[in-house]
Write an enzyme that holds these catalytic residues in place. Structure first.
Site, PDB file in Angstrom:
ATOM      1  N   LYS A 189      -7.701   3.655  -6.539  1.00 27.21           N
ATOM      2  CA  LYS A 189      -6.404   3.596  -5.867  1.00 27.21           C
ATOM      3  C   LYS A 189      -5.351   4.416  -6.585  1.00 27.21           C
ATOM      4  O   LYS A 189      -5.483   4.727  -7.772  1.00 27.21           O
ATOM      5  CB  LYS A 189      -5.932   2.157  -5.761  1.00 27.21           C
ATOM      6  CG  LYS A 189      -5.762   1.481  -7.115  1.00 27.21           C
ATOM      7  CD  LYS A 189      -5.141   0.096  -6.979  1.00 27.21           C
ATOM      8  CE  LYS A 189      -4.999  -0.535  -8.369  1.00 27.21           C
ATOM      9  NZ  LYS A 189      -4.178  -1.722  -8.385  1.00 27.21           N
TER      10      LYS A 189
ATOM     11  N   ARG B 243       0.062 -16.309  -0.018  1.00 26.93           N
ATOM     12  CA  ARG B 243      -0.835 -16.368  -1.171  1.00 26.93           C
ATOM     13  C   ARG B 243      -0.404 -17.505  -2.064  1.00 26.93           C
ATOM     14  O   ARG B 243       0.778 -17.760  -2.233  1.00 26.93           O
ATOM     15  CB  ARG B 243      -0.792 -15.049  -1.952  1.00 26.93           C
ATOM     16  CG  ARG B 243      -1.358 -13.907  -1.131  1.00 26.93           C
ATOM     17  CD  ARG B 243      -1.417 -12.616  -1.905  1.00 26.93           C
ATOM     18  NE  ARG B 243      -1.787 -11.522  -1.003  1.00 26.93           N
ATOM     19  CZ  ARG B 243      -1.755 -10.245  -1.332  1.00 26.93           C
ATOM     20  NH1 ARG B 243      -1.379  -9.887  -2.531  1.00 26.93           N
ATOM     21  NH2 ARG B 243      -2.103  -9.323  -0.456  1.00 26.93           N
TER      22      ARG B 243
ATOM     23  N   CYS C 210      -5.998  -7.020   6.307  1.00 26.11           N
ATOM     24  CA  CYS C 210      -7.116  -6.091   6.535  1.00 26.11           C
ATOM     25  C   CYS C 210      -8.140  -6.577   7.564  1.00 26.11           C
ATOM     26  O   CYS C 210      -8.463  -5.834   8.498  1.00 26.11           O
ATOM     27  CB  CYS C 210      -7.822  -5.746   5.242  1.00 26.11           C
ATOM     28  SG  CYS C 210      -6.924  -6.068   3.746  1.00 26.11           S
TER      29      CYS C 210
ATOM     30  N   ASP D 176       2.000  -3.050   5.909  1.00 27.29           N
ATOM     31  CA  ASP D 176       0.599  -2.800   5.656  1.00 27.29           C
ATOM     32  C   ASP D 176       0.060  -1.820   6.687  1.00 27.29           C
ATOM     33  O   ASP D 176       0.446  -1.872   7.847  1.00 27.29           O
ATOM     34  CB  ASP D 176      -0.128  -4.145   5.809  1.00 27.29           C
ATOM     35  CG  ASP D 176      -1.390  -4.203   4.973  1.00 27.29           C
ATOM     36  OD1 ASP D 176      -1.690  -3.211   4.303  1.00 27.29           O
ATOM     37  OD2 ASP D 176      -2.043  -5.262   5.012  1.00 27.29           O
TER      38      ASP D 176
ATOM     39  N   HIS E 244      -3.851   0.227   7.721  1.00 28.27           N
ATOM     40  CA  HIS E 244      -5.245   0.543   7.416  1.00 28.27           C
ATOM     41  C   HIS E 244      -5.631   1.771   8.198  1.00 28.27           C
ATOM     42  O   HIS E 244      -5.378   1.855   9.395  1.00 28.27           O
ATOM     43  CB  HIS E 244      -6.138  -0.655   7.735  1.00 28.27           C
ATOM     44  CG  HIS E 244      -5.818  -1.817   6.840  1.00 28.27           C
ATOM     45  ND1 HIS E 244      -4.922  -2.791   7.191  1.00 28.27           N
ATOM     46  CD2 HIS E 244      -6.224  -2.095   5.572  1.00 28.27           C
ATOM     47  CE1 HIS E 244      -4.808  -3.652   6.177  1.00 28.27           C
ATOM     48  NE2 HIS E 244      -5.569  -3.256   5.190  1.00 28.27           N
TER      49      HIS E 244
ATOM     50  N   HIS F 230      -6.523   1.259   2.580  1.00 26.55           N
ATOM     51  CA  HIS F 230      -5.396   0.322   2.699  1.00 26.55           C
ATOM     52  C   HIS F 230      -4.192   1.025   2.106  1.00 26.55           C
ATOM     53  O   HIS F 230      -4.314   1.609   1.036  1.00 26.55           O
ATOM     54  CB  HIS F 230      -5.551  -0.930   1.829  1.00 26.55           C
ATOM     55  CG  HIS F 230      -6.847  -1.637   1.916  1.00 26.55           C
ATOM     56  ND1 HIS F 230      -6.956  -2.868   2.497  1.00 26.55           N
ATOM     57  CD2 HIS F 230      -8.074  -1.326   1.456  1.00 26.55           C
ATOM     58  CE1 HIS F 230      -8.207  -3.288   2.381  1.00 26.55           C
ATOM     59  NE2 HIS F 230      -8.903  -2.373   1.766  1.00 26.55           N
TER      60      HIS F 230
ATOM     61  N   GLN G 189       4.021  -7.705   4.232  1.00 25.59           N
ATOM     62  CA  GLN G 189       3.546  -6.407   3.760  1.00 25.59           C
ATOM     63  C   GLN G 189       3.812  -5.368   4.832  1.00 25.59           C
ATOM     64  O   GLN G 189       3.568  -5.631   6.005  1.00 25.59           O
ATOM     65  CB  GLN G 189       2.037  -6.461   3.533  1.00 25.59           C
ATOM     66  CG  GLN G 189       1.625  -7.090   2.234  1.00 25.59           C
ATOM     67  CD  GLN G 189       0.127  -6.975   2.049  1.00 25.59           C
ATOM     68  OE1 GLN G 189      -0.651  -7.274   2.950  1.00 25.59           O
ATOM     69  NE2 GLN G 189      -0.290  -6.536   0.880  1.00 25.59           N
TER      70      GLN G 189
HETATM   71 ZN   LIG Z   1      -5.713  -4.110   3.377  1.00 24.12          ZN
END
Ligand SMILES: [Zn+2]
Ligand SMILES: [Zn+2]
Length: 689
Positions: A515, A409, A380, A429, A431, A561, A427
């Site tokens: 979410k 992580r 992010c 991912d 945004h 996200h 990910q």
């Molecule tokens: Zn994010």
């Protein structure tokens, strides 16, 4: 002088029965119908007023020793009952006050727990009959069955376990009633101490109060310190199996004696138990760690570290197909692809807040000559920096940045699990930065996209959850009340408009916004959390994001996200298990295996291979000097969708003999025909062959 009072029993259908104090749930069930009485396992009581007297039940709990390592299961088993909330009691419990009463039948998950715990008593009964020198620990129900801890110097052998299971069948056949009894605590302790029952002494000391009555359950000659509840008799344990024995130190301390924990499981019927073991076997057959090795898809290397995935060529090609599909689909849907670094200065993580609330999940910082750096746990802040790099106007929105970003992580050693729980993953991912007026369309598009991902990869069923905040717990959430109402309202509206059934889970939102989670259901009916769409009120404020609106003023964009595969590694693990390694043609690492019948056909093999590859198909020729059947078997073991066999006859005709995975019939067809068919199936991402 005792006078019999009458009490009001409120039944689920709304009727209220006036009965004398001391009436049992079983008597009430019988007064309704003997069939109901026979089908009931336990009763659930909900007091009508708080502080109402409890059912006759002298046992009390609550004594607590400080600083002692305690098995959670023991605490859960013996801790004080909550008199105000609903609780389960034996059918034979005398009812002493007005109460709501539900008779729990076999279809209730709580009933299964009661049967399983009763099976643990049956196990202990059998163990003491066969091995009277054994000392008892405790025996709770678990999600998968039950266990009981025993102390005995000699280890239980597989033969012992078989004898125990046989003896358990006798205890069940004897159909002994489970009877609750009480004894003064000090008397009970004296007896346990006299018998050197060190575990029972511990549990009574720890979980009951001085001067109280201690609750026991008796079946036949067997008596156990226990709060219950239990099924009416041992005969109600209709299907039970001992599964394994494992060592465990008493109270988890290796200086203490070693216990033997015998595990088992119980069901309401033999049929349910057989289905359970068939499912376990099927899950083991599909284990992605086993298949990953067998099919040479990926590995985890001791030398490199736990939780770090090595994608081998065959897994790598599947990943390429997954990623290519995802990137194309993102571009088609108006996303822009970005790439960002794996590490950043700690300053960035301070600005984003990760350095505070997320530090425990990050790799420790590393010092370079100019600053401290950290591996990224999320993408992010990087996408935000791209957004911030140039001024934005309402015309630039929505800005949708997508990346297959590698994140790292920290997971505790020992908690990693194949591809499912790792320390480094990718990910898919994205945004999305947009104006508040655009948010519903954006969320709707994310949900559509998530559905397409799941369907394309062969999942037809999924469950949707909406996680909302808990307005009473204000301190745990950032953003204004209006923010939360607006965001939650938009998510709800989109789900309702789309007619998607969903479950609202209050208090489960991230601290920065509500979410939507999409959980897919795999071929074994297991749920997997993958796709997520999350609002964020936190980061746009922390990074002071802006856009110039139509009004010429500066506004803060809304940020979402979203990840659809979730983690590419985890999604791959789920795919492997879902398909048991037999991937659909478009994902299969080798789509067709070529088997020349003899060395004479090597030149034809080369020609076929070239043509198939030119058509964009992934093929492999087995040119070894092996028997044809051995080559066919090896391709079959690799779960190759098509095996193409050819000799003189096929060569003369420009054809191949096609064997299709999962089918017995073979067919000869011209190569061009095979290519056209295979290309069609790949293009449509078909799960058929
Ligand atoms: Zn994010
Ligand atoms: Zn019990």
């Amino acid at each position: 002088m005792m006078s019999t009072q009458s009490i009001a029993i409120h039944l689920p259908d709304g009727t209220v029965k006036e009965v004398p104090q001391g009436t049992t749930p079983l008597e009430i069930a019988n007064s309704i119908s003997p069939r109901l009485a026979a089908a009931s396992v336990v009763a659930r009581l909900t007091p009508l007023t708080t502080g109402a007297p409890r059912a006759a039940d002298g046992a009390s709990g609550g004594g607590k020793a400080e600083g002692e390592a305690e098995d959670d299961s023991a605490a859960a088993m013996y801790a004080a009952e909550n008199a105000a909330g609903p609780r389960l009691v034996d059918l034979s419990t005398p009812l002493m006050a007005d109460t709501k009463l539900e008779l729990i039948k076999e279809n209730d998950p709580d009933a299964l727990k009661v049967v399983r715990h009763s099976a643990a008593h049956v196990l202990a009964t059998a163990v003491l009959e066969l091995f009277p020198e054994t000392k008892l620990g405790h025996g709770p129900a678990t999600d998968a069955g039950f266990f009981y801890d025993f102390y005995r110097e000699k280890p239980f052998t597989p033969e012992d376990l078989a004898a125990i299971e046989k003896k358990m069948a006798e205890v069940v056949a004897r159909d002994e009633k489970f009877v609750r009894e009480y004894e003064p605590r000090e008397q009970a302790l004296a007896e346990f101490e006299k018998d050197s029952d060190f575990m029972k002494t511990h549990f009574v000391t720890r979980f009951t109060e001085a001067g109280s009555q201690v609750s026991f359950y008796r079946n036949g000659k067997f008596v156990d310190f226990c709060r219950g509840p239990h099924v009416p008799s041992t005969g109600r344990v209709k299907a039970v199996k001992v599964t394994k024995v494992a060592g465990a130190y008493w109270l988890g301390d290796e200086k203490n004696p070693q216990l033997q924990r015998i595990y088992g499981t119980a069901f309401f019927s033999k049929k349910e138990m057989d289905e359970h073991f068939a499912r376990l076997e099927e899950a083991a057959r599909r284990d992605h760690r086993v298949l990953g090795k067998q099919l040479d898809l990926f590995s985890i290397q001791e030398l490199a570290g736990a939780g770090l995935i090595f994608w081998h060529p065959k897994g790598g090609i599947i990943r390429k197909v997954m990623e290519d599909w995802m990137k194309e689909e993102c571009l088609r849907r108006g996303y822009q692809l970005v790439y960002t670094p794996h590490v950043a200065r700690v300053n960035l993580w301070q600005t984003s807040g990760h350095e505070g609330f997320y530090a425990g999940n990050m790799f420790t910082p590393m010092e370079l000559d100019d600053a401290m750096y950290r591996m990224k746990p999320m993408n992010c802040p990087f996408h935000i920096l791209i957004y911030k790099n140039s001024p934005k106007s309402y015309r630039d929105l929505p800005a949708r940045y997508a990346e297959l970003g590698n994140v790292y992580r920290y997971e505790r050693s020992g908690t990693m699990h194949g591809l499912l729980r790792v320390r480094g993953f990718t990910q898919d991912d994205a945004h999305i930065f947009c104006m508040p007026s655009q948010i519903e369309d954006e969320v709707a598009a994310c949900i559509d996209f998530a559905e397409v991902v799941l369907k394309t990869f062969g999942f037809s069923e999924f469950k949707v959850e909406l996680s909302t905040w808990d307005p009473k717990d204000r301190a745990h959430y950032v953003g204004s009340d209006e923010n939360w109402q607006f965001a939650t309202g938009s998510l709800e509206k989109v789900l309702k408009q789309k007619g998607i059934p969903y479950k609202t889970i209050p208090g489960e939102a991230a601290f920065y916004g509500p979410k939507i989670d999409v959980k897919l259901v795999d071929v074994l009916g297991r749920l997997w959390q993958l796709s997520t769409v999350q609002f964020d009120f936190n980061l746009p404020a922390r990074f002071e994001l802006e856009y110039v609106g139509e009004d010429g003023g500066r506004h803060q964009p809304v940020m979402v996200h979203r990840a659809l595969f979730g983690s590419v590694e985890r999604f791959f693990g789920v795919l492997i298990e879902h398909y048991a390694g037999a991937f659909p043609l478009w994902l299969a690492p080798v789509q067709a295996g070529l088997v020349p019948i003899s060395e004479k056909h090597t030149a034809y093999a080369a020609k076929l291979e070239a043509e198939l590859k030119a058509a964009g198909l992934r093929v492999e020729t087995d040119a070894r000097n092996e028997k044809m059947n051995a080559k066919i078997r090896d391709f079959a073991l690799q779960k190759t969708p098509y095996i193409l066999v050819f000799g003189d006859k096929e060569e003369a005709a420009g054809a191949v003999n096609v064997r299709t995975r999962g089918k017995t019939e073979q067919s000869s067809m011209p190569l061009a025909e095979f290519i056209a068919k295979a290309k069609g199936l790949v293009a449509s991402q078909s799960t058929e062959l």
